[in-house]
Design a protein around this motif. Structure first.
Motif, mmCIF file in Angstrom:
data_model
loop_
_atom_site.group_PDB
_atom_site.id
_atom_site.type_symbol
_atom_site.label_atom_id
_atom_site.label_comp_id
_atom_site.label_asym_id
_atom_site.label_seq_id
_atom_site.Cartn_x
_atom_site.Cartn_y
_atom_site.Cartn_z
ATOM 1 N N ARG A 24 0.856 -1.204 0.000
ATOM 2 C CA ARG A 24 0.000 0.000 0.000
ATOM 3 C C ARG A 24 0.884 1.243 0.000
ATOM 4 N NH1 ARG A 24 -5.055 -2.449 -0.741
ATOM 5 N NH2 ARG A 24 -4.669 -4.538 0.011
ATOM 6 N N PHE A 25 0.256 2.397 0.217
ATOM 7 C CA PHE A 25 1.012 3.657 0.233
ATOM 8 C C PHE A 25 2.017 3.627 1.388
ATOM 9 C CE2 PHE A 25 1.926 8.139 0.493
ATOM 10 C CZ PHE A 25 1.789 8.572 -0.811
ATOM 11 N N ILE A 26 3.264 3.908 1.070
ATOM 12 C CA ILE A 26 4.315 3.788 2.085
ATOM 13 C C ILE A 26 5.083 5.093 2.224
ATOM 14 C CG2 ILE A 26 6.503 2.642 2.668
ATOM 15 C CD1 ILE A 26 5.365 0.187 1.188
ATOM 16 N N LEU B 219 8.746 -9.551 7.711
ATOM 17 C CA LEU B 219 7.778 -9.069 8.715
ATOM 18 C C LEU B 219 7.342 -7.648 8.380
ATOM 19 C CD1 LEU B 219 9.427 -10.211 12.115
ATOM 20 C CD2 LEU B 219 7.669 -11.355 10.770
ATOM 21 N N GLN B 220 8.311 -6.828 7.994
ATOM 22 C CA GLN B 220 8.003 -5.427 7.694
ATOM 23 C C GLN B 220 7.150 -5.313 6.428
ATOM 24 O OE1 GLN B 220 11.734 -2.892 8.422
ATOM 25 N NE2 GLN B 220 12.522 -4.955 8.702
ATOM 26 N N ARG B 221 7.495 -6.109 5.425
ATOM 27 C CA ARG B 221 6.737 -6.025 4.157
ATOM 28 C C ARG B 221 5.325 -6.571 4.319
ATOM 29 N NH1 ARG B 221 11.823 -7.474 0.277
ATOM 30 N NH2 ARG B 221 12.859 -5.472 0.565
ATOM 31 N N PHE C 253 11.894 -0.713 1.899
ATOM 32 C CA PHE C 253 10.912 -0.210 0.937
ATOM 33 C C PHE C 253 11.583 0.776 -0.024
ATOM 34 C CE2 PHE C 253 8.190 -0.888 4.857
ATOM 35 C CZ PHE C 253 7.576 -2.043 4.394
ATOM 36 N N PRO C 254 12.445 0.267 -0.919
ATOM 37 C CA PRO C 254 13.139 1.198 -1.823
ATOM 38 C C PRO C 254 12.179 1.919 -2.765
ATOM 39 C CG PRO C 254 13.632 -1.105 -2.371
ATOM 40 C CD PRO C 254 12.864 -1.123 -1.094
ATOM 41 N N ASP C 255 10.955 1.352 -2.944
ATOM 42 C CA ASP C 255 9.972 2.004 -3.804
ATOM 43 C C ASP C 255 8.929 2.786 -3.012
ATOM 44 O OD1 ASP C 255 11.183 0.890 -6.054
ATOM 45 O OD2 ASP C 255 10.056 -0.977 -5.817
ATOM 46 N N ALA C 256 9.250 3.136 -1.784
ATOM 47 C CA ALA C 256 8.294 3.902 -0.960
ATOM 48 C C ALA C 256 7.815 5.131 -1.730
ATOM 49 C CB ALA C 256 8.972 4.329 0.342
#
Ligand code: DC
Length: 217
Positions: free
Chosen positions: A4-6, A115-117, A137-140
Protein backbone atom coordinates in the motif's frame (compact mmCIF):
# COMPACT_ATOMS: atom_id res chain seq x y z
CA UNK A 1 2.74 -8.93 -2.69
CA UNK A 2 1.06 -5.62 -3.45
CA UNK A 3 2.18 -2.94 -1.01
CA UNK A 4 0.00 0.00 0.00
CA UNK A 5 1.01 3.66 0.23
CA UNK A 6 4.31 3.79 2.09
CA UNK A 7 6.03 6.70 3.77
CA UNK A 8 9.62 5.91 4.83
CA UNK A 9 11.36 7.87 7.59
CA UNK A 10 15.01 7.18 8.33
CA UNK A 11 17.62 8.85 10.49
CA UNK A 12 19.66 8.49 13.67
CA UNK A 13 18.37 8.13 17.25
CA UNK A 14 16.70 11.24 18.64
CA UNK A 15 16.09 12.89 15.26
CA UNK A 16 12.35 12.83 16.02
CA UNK A 17 11.39 9.89 13.79
CA UNK A 18 9.11 7.98 16.18
CA UNK A 19 7.06 10.88 17.42
CA UNK A 20 6.70 12.38 13.99
CA UNK A 21 5.94 9.05 12.30
CA UNK A 22 3.26 8.26 14.91
CA UNK A 23 1.62 11.66 14.46
CA UNK A 24 1.80 11.51 10.69
CA UNK A 25 0.29 8.01 10.67
CA UNK A 26 -2.59 9.13 12.92
CA UNK A 27 -3.23 12.13 10.72
CA UNK A 28 -3.31 10.09 7.50
CA UNK A 29 -5.11 7.06 8.96
CA UNK A 30 -2.10 4.85 8.22
CA UNK A 31 -0.37 2.34 10.39
CA UNK A 32 2.74 3.40 12.31
CA UNK A 33 5.56 0.89 11.89
CA UNK A 34 8.39 1.24 14.42
CA UNK A 35 10.98 -1.09 12.91
CA UNK A 36 13.48 -0.49 15.72
CA UNK A 37 11.00 -2.32 17.99
CA UNK A 38 11.55 -5.47 15.91
CA UNK A 39 15.33 -5.36 16.41
CA UNK A 40 14.83 -4.52 20.08
CA UNK A 41 12.49 -7.51 20.59
CA UNK A 42 14.93 -9.92 18.95
CA UNK A 43 17.70 -8.45 21.12
CA UNK A 44 15.62 -9.06 24.24
CA UNK A 45 15.03 -12.66 23.19
CA UNK A 46 18.79 -13.12 22.69
CA UNK A 47 19.65 -11.59 26.07
CA UNK A 48 17.05 -13.71 27.83
CA UNK A 49 18.49 -16.81 26.16
CA UNK A 50 21.93 -15.83 27.44
CA UNK A 51 23.36 -15.45 23.92
CA UNK A 52 26.29 -13.27 22.97
CA UNK A 53 24.73 -10.48 20.81
CA UNK A 54 27.58 -11.00 18.34
CA UNK A 55 26.89 -14.70 17.81
CA UNK A 56 25.24 -14.53 14.40
CA UNK A 57 24.53 -18.23 14.11
CA UNK A 58 22.63 -18.53 17.38
CA UNK A 59 21.00 -15.09 17.44
CA UNK A 60 19.76 -15.49 13.86
CA UNK A 61 18.43 -18.99 14.55
CA UNK A 62 16.53 -17.51 17.50
CA UNK A 63 15.25 -14.58 15.40
CA UNK A 64 13.95 -17.07 12.84
CA UNK A 65 12.20 -19.22 15.45
CA UNK A 66 10.57 -16.77 17.89
CA UNK A 67 7.33 -14.94 17.17
CA UNK A 68 7.78 -11.16 17.02
CA UNK A 69 4.55 -9.24 16.52
CA UNK A 70 3.96 -5.48 16.49
CA UNK A 71 0.46 -4.27 17.23
CA UNK A 72 -0.91 -0.75 17.35
CA UNK A 73 -0.93 0.28 21.05
CA UNK A 74 -1.79 3.26 23.27
CA UNK A 75 1.73 4.56 23.09
CA UNK A 76 2.29 3.90 19.39
CA UNK A 77 3.19 0.26 19.30
CA UNK A 78 2.95 -2.90 21.38
CA UNK A 79 5.71 -5.44 20.89
CA UNK A 80 4.90 -9.09 21.56
CA UNK A 81 7.58 -11.74 21.96
CA UNK A 82 6.01 -15.19 21.72
CA UNK A 83 2.76 -13.54 22.80
CA UNK A 84 4.22 -11.69 25.82
CA UNK A 85 3.96 -7.90 25.88
CA UNK A 86 7.57 -6.71 26.11
CA UNK A 87 6.94 -3.08 25.09
CA UNK A 88 8.53 -1.60 28.22
CA UNK A 89 11.38 -4.04 28.57
CA UNK A 90 12.67 -3.42 25.05
CA UNK A 91 13.26 0.25 25.94
CA UNK A 92 15.50 -0.60 28.90
CA UNK A 93 19.25 -0.07 29.01
CA UNK A 94 20.27 -3.72 28.55
CA UNK A 95 18.46 -3.92 25.21
CA UNK A 96 19.46 -0.39 24.17
CA UNK A 97 23.14 -1.23 24.72
CA UNK A 98 23.06 -4.51 22.75
CA UNK A 99 20.61 -3.69 19.95
CA UNK A 100 23.06 -2.14 17.47
CA UNK A 101 25.20 -5.29 17.64
CA UNK A 102 22.21 -7.54 16.95
CA UNK A 103 20.91 -5.21 14.20
CA UNK A 104 24.27 -5.47 12.41
CA UNK A 105 23.89 -9.24 11.89
CA UNK A 106 22.94 -9.83 8.23
CA UNK A 107 20.85 -12.95 8.94
CA UNK A 108 18.85 -11.13 11.59
CA UNK A 109 18.16 -8.28 9.17
CA UNK A 110 17.12 -10.76 6.49
CA UNK A 111 14.64 -12.34 8.92
CA UNK A 112 13.06 -8.94 9.74
CA UNK A 113 12.41 -7.88 6.14
CA UNK A 114 9.40 -10.14 5.43
CA UNK A 115 7.78 -9.07 8.72
CA UNK A 116 8.00 -5.43 7.69
CA UNK A 117 6.74 -6.02 4.16
CA UNK A 118 3.81 -8.13 5.38
CA UNK A 119 2.63 -5.24 7.54
CA UNK A 120 2.76 -2.87 4.55
CA UNK A 121 0.66 -5.28 2.49
CA UNK A 122 -2.29 -4.79 4.87
CA UNK A 123 -2.71 -1.01 4.72
CA UNK A 124 -0.80 2.24 4.22
CA UNK A 125 2.14 2.67 6.60
CA UNK A 126 4.46 5.28 7.96
CA UNK A 127 7.57 3.20 8.64
CA UNK A 128 10.54 4.53 10.55
CA UNK A 129 14.00 3.06 11.04
CA UNK A 130 17.46 3.15 9.52
CA UNK A 131 17.13 1.34 6.17
CA UNK A 132 13.49 1.84 5.28
CA UNK A 133 13.95 4.00 2.18
CA UNK A 134 17.13 2.23 1.09
CA UNK A 135 16.46 -1.49 1.65
CA UNK A 136 13.09 -2.44 3.12
CA UNK A 137 10.91 -0.21 0.94
CA UNK A 138 13.14 1.20 -1.82
CA UNK A 139 9.97 2.00 -3.80
CA UNK A 140 8.29 3.90 -0.96
CA UNK A 141 5.98 6.64 -2.20
CA UNK A 142 7.64 9.34 -0.08
CA UNK A 143 10.96 9.15 1.78
CA UNK A 144 12.28 11.38 4.52
CA UNK A 145 15.64 11.52 6.25
CA UNK A 146 15.54 13.34 9.58
CA UNK A 147 18.66 14.44 11.41
CA UNK A 148 19.65 16.87 14.18
CA UNK A 149 22.74 17.90 16.12
CA UNK A 150 23.91 15.12 18.45
CA UNK A 151 23.60 17.31 21.56
CA UNK A 152 19.98 18.14 20.70
CA UNK A 153 19.18 14.50 19.96
CA UNK A 154 20.71 13.49 23.29
CA UNK A 155 18.67 16.13 25.10
CA UNK A 156 15.45 14.75 23.58
CA UNK A 157 16.29 11.14 24.46
CA UNK A 158 17.31 12.10 28.01
CA UNK A 159 14.03 13.99 28.48
CA UNK A 160 12.04 11.00 27.20
CA UNK A 161 13.78 8.70 29.63
CA UNK A 162 13.72 11.15 32.54
CA UNK A 163 17.48 10.73 32.51
CA UNK A 164 19.49 13.67 33.85
CA UNK A 165 22.85 12.70 32.41
CA UNK A 166 22.61 14.21 28.93
CA UNK A 167 26.33 13.81 28.26
CA UNK A 168 26.16 10.10 28.95
CA UNK A 169 23.14 9.77 26.63
CA UNK A 170 25.01 11.73 23.95
CA UNK A 171 27.99 9.37 24.20
CA UNK A 172 25.62 6.39 23.84
CA UNK A 173 23.79 7.70 20.81
CA UNK A 174 27.01 8.77 19.08
CA UNK A 175 28.37 5.23 19.60
CA UNK A 176 25.13 3.72 18.29
CA UNK A 177 25.11 6.05 15.24
CA UNK A 178 28.66 4.99 14.45
CA UNK A 179 27.75 1.32 14.69
CA UNK A 180 24.51 1.74 12.68
CA UNK A 181 26.22 3.80 9.95
CA UNK A 182 29.37 1.70 9.76
CA UNK A 183 27.90 -1.78 9.40
CA UNK A 184 28.30 -3.72 6.17
CA UNK A 185 24.63 -4.55 5.60
CA UNK A 186 21.94 -1.87 5.31
CA UNK A 187 23.90 0.92 7.01
CA UNK A 188 22.11 4.05 8.15
CA UNK A 189 22.17 6.51 5.26
CA UNK A 190 19.77 8.72 3.38
CA UNK A 191 18.20 7.32 0.20
CA UNK A 192 19.12 9.42 -2.81
CA UNK A 193 15.50 10.37 -3.33
CA UNK A 194 14.79 11.19 0.34
CA UNK A 195 13.63 14.63 1.46
CA UNK A 196 16.20 15.64 4.08
CA UNK A 197 15.18 17.65 7.11
CA UNK A 198 17.36 18.94 9.94
CA UNK A 199 15.10 19.05 13.00
CA UNK A 200 17.63 20.72 15.35
CA UNK A 201 15.69 23.98 15.59
CA UNK A 202 12.22 22.68 14.77
CA UNK A 203 9.38 21.70 17.09
CA UNK A 204 7.57 18.40 16.57
CA UNK A 205 4.58 20.34 15.20
CA UNK A 206 6.82 22.09 12.67
CA UNK A 207 8.30 18.80 11.51
CA UNK A 208 4.88 17.13 11.18
CA UNK A 209 3.55 20.09 9.17
CA UNK A 210 6.52 19.98 6.80
CA UNK A 211 6.11 16.27 6.25
CA UNK A 212 2.36 16.56 5.66
CA UNK A 213 3.05 19.34 3.15
CA UNK A 214 5.60 17.17 1.35
CA UNK A 215 3.26 14.16 1.28
CA UNK A 216 0.29 16.18 0.08
CA UNK A 217 2.35 18.44 -2.18
O1 DC B 1 15.02 3.42 16.54
P1 DC B 1 15.51 2.59 17.72
O2 DC B 1 16.41 3.34 18.66
O3 DC B 1 14.42 1.88 18.43
O4 DC B 1 16.41 1.45 17.02
C1 DC B 1 17.07 0.50 17.77
C2 DC B 1 18.29 -0.03 17.01
O5 DC B 1 17.86 -0.86 15.94
C3 DC B 1 19.21 1.04 16.43
O6 DC B 1 20.46 1.04 17.07
C4 DC B 1 19.39 0.67 14.99
C5 DC B 1 18.59 -0.57 14.78
N1 DC B 1 17.66 -0.44 13.66
C6 DC B 1 18.10 -0.87 12.44
O7 DC B 1 19.25 -1.27 12.32
N2 DC B 1 17.27 -0.83 11.38
C7 DC B 1 16.03 -0.35 11.50
N3 DC B 1 15.21 -0.32 10.44
C8 DC B 1 15.56 0.12 12.75
C9 DC B 1 16.42 0.07 13.82
Amino acid sequence: MRLRFIIAIDGPAGAGKSTVARRLAARLGYRFLDTGALYRTVTLAALRAGLDPDDEERVAALAESVSVVLEPGDDGVRALLDGEDVSSEIRGSAVTTAVSTVAALPRVRAAMIPLQRAIAAERGVVAEGRDIGTVVFPDADVKFYLDADPAVRAGRRAAERGDADVQQVEAEIVARDRQDSGRAVAPLRAAEDAVRLDTTDLSIDDVVERLVAAVEG
